[in-house]
Design an enzyme around this catalytic site. Structure first.
Site, short mmCIF file in Angstrom:
data_model
loop_
_atom_site.label_atom_id
_atom_site.label_comp_id
_atom_site.label_asym_id
_atom_site.label_seq_id
_atom_site.Cartn_x
_atom_site.Cartn_y
_atom_site.Cartn_z
CG ASP A 270 -0.27 -0.27 2.53
OD1 ASP A 270 0.91 0.10 2.67
OD2 ASP A 270 -0.92 -0.83 3.43
CG HIS B 179 3.86 -10.11 -0.70
ND1 HIS B 179 3.06 -10.42 0.36
CD2 HIS B 179 4.72 -11.16 -0.83
CE1 HIS B 179 3.43 -11.60 0.87
NE2 HIS B 179 4.43 -12.06 0.16
P1 NAD Z 1 -3.48 -11.18 7.23
O1 NAD Z 1 -4.74 -10.53 6.75
O2 NAD Z 1 -3.29 -12.62 6.99
O3 NAD Z 1 -3.28 -10.91 8.78
C1 NAD Z 1 -3.49 -9.64 9.33
C2 NAD Z 1 -3.50 -9.83 10.84
O4 NAD Z 1 -3.55 -8.53 11.44
C3 NAD Z 1 -4.71 -10.62 11.34
O5 NAD Z 1 -4.25 -11.68 12.15
C4 NAD Z 1 -5.51 -9.58 12.16
O6 NAD Z 1 -6.06 -10.14 13.32
C5 NAD Z 1 -4.46 -8.56 12.53
N1 NAD Z 1 -4.96 -7.19 12.66
C6 NAD Z 1 -5.72 -6.49 11.79
N2 NAD Z 1 -5.90 -5.23 12.21
C7 NAD Z 1 -5.26 -5.13 13.40
C8 NAD Z 1 -5.07 -4.08 14.34
N3 NAD Z 1 -5.57 -2.84 14.12
N4 NAD Z 1 -4.37 -4.33 15.47
C9 NAD Z 1 -3.84 -5.57 15.71
N5 NAD Z 1 -3.97 -6.60 14.84
C10 NAD Z 1 -4.65 -6.39 13.71
O7 NAD Z 1 -2.30 -10.32 6.61
P2 NAD Z 1 -0.84 -10.75 6.17
O8 NAD Z 1 -0.24 -11.70 7.14
O9 NAD Z 1 -0.14 -9.49 5.85
O10 NAD Z 1 -1.08 -11.56 4.81
C11 NAD Z 1 -1.93 -11.01 3.82
C12 NAD Z 1 -1.28 -10.85 2.45
O11 NAD Z 1 -2.13 -10.01 1.68
C13 NAD Z 1 0.02 -10.12 2.52
O12 NAD Z 1 0.94 -10.94 1.93
C14 NAD Z 1 -0.15 -8.83 1.73
O13 NAD Z 1 0.70 -8.86 0.61
C15 NAD Z 1 -1.53 -8.81 1.19
N6 NAD Z 1 -2.38 -7.67 1.63
C16 NAD Z 1 -1.83 -6.43 1.75
C17 NAD Z 1 -2.61 -5.35 2.20
C18 NAD Z 1 -1.97 -3.98 2.31
O14 NAD Z 1 -1.02 -3.69 1.58
N7 NAD Z 1 -2.42 -3.12 3.23
C19 NAD Z 1 -3.95 -5.55 2.54
C20 NAD Z 1 -4.49 -6.85 2.40
C21 NAD Z 1 -3.68 -7.90 1.94
#
Ligand code: NAD
Ligand code: ZN
Length: 247
Positions: free
Chosen positions: A101, A118
């Protein structure tokens, strides 16, 4: 708990910060695996489908330019800002991120301190000649075509397929970034894994490498993760307020 973490942060010689989608939910970008996450709304398009099917490419660009999925307006939150302070003024050397992002860059961390595993969704590039394209240019051309007969963008330099500069499921990991992440991980004595469910490999292998190499591993995530069992400390709290209080 956070007093002890404060002490560990002060004493560390070299901290690595590893972030996942959870750090950006407070900026309004949904994560993947929370109950309301993206995963529950739509299946990701696999890389093989993107390269072999014009229909998948059009679907992918349509999703990207659908205002509901537009993340380009998101701004860094307290969590990103605390990390920027640790990197710019503290003893953290790099942020390794799974996020696409651009919010670590937007929080004021220089490009050379950010390792993107990624890729990045804020621009696009040709899969063949790697020529970079800005999204505004692609978007205006794509949305001006009538629905039902849209064509995916083609590289003006070589005729190759243009794709958002992200790494899709099924796409090879970026070699240079993987090497940088590994060497940064091996150099650290404190590894903070923040906002990742730690289920996506090979990204989730870095906290394991750090721990095996003798660094302390601290996980900050509101839910339990796959790697809690090997961590030295697990903090199940909200990220923004936790990091703000720490830094
Ligand atoms: P995931 O969605 O698998 O895990 C996110 C974790 O963060 C969850 O366990 C959730 O409980 C926790 N979480 C969410 N908001 C929170 C908060 N405010 N405080 C504390 N904990 C919180 O994400 P991941 O492990 O990054 O894997 C997802 C894949 O998808 C990544 O490889 C990424 O490339 C991609 N992705 C990226 C974005 C982005 O760039 N913002 C968004 C969605 C997915
Ligand atoms: Zn090209």
């Amino acid at each position: 708990m956070s007093d002890l973490l404060n002490k560990w942060i002060d004493e560390a010689k070299n901290i690595i910060i590893f972030t996942g989608a959870g750090i950006s939910t407070e900026s309004g970008i949904p994560d993947f695996r929370s109950p309301s996450g993206l995963w529950s709304r739509m299946k990701p398009i696999m890389f093989q489908d993107f390269i072999s099917s014009e229909k998948s490419r059009v679907e992918s660009w349509s999703r990207k330019f659908d205002s509901e999925n537009d993340i380009s307006f998101a701004k860094p939150n307290e969590g990103h800002i605390a990390i920027a302070k640790l990197i710019n003024f503290g003893n953290a050397s790099y942020v390794i991120t799974q996020n696409i992002d651009n919010l670590h860059q937007d929080s004021g961390i220089s490009e050379d301190k950010i390792i993107e595993l990624h890729g990045n969704s804020s621009y696009a590039s040709c899969l063949d000649c790697k020529f970079r394209y800005e999204l505004d240019e692609i978007k205006s051309e794509f949305i001006s075509q009538p629905v039902g007969s849209k064509k995916s963008p083609i590289c003006k330099e070589c005729g190759g397929i243009i794709k958002s500069a992200t790494i899709s499921f099924g796409q090879p990991m970026p070699e240079k970034e993987m090497k940088r992440a590994e060497s940064a991980t091996l150099d650290c004595d404190l590894f903070l894994a923040i906002g990742s469910s730690l289920q996506v490999y090979p990204a989730a292998s870095f906290p394991i490498i750090a721990r095996k190499n003798g660094a302390k591993l601290v996980i900050i995530n509101r839910e339990p993760t796959e790697l809690d069992k090997i961590a030295n400390m697990v903090i199940n709290e909200e990220i923004g307020s936790t990091l703000k209080a720490l830094v």
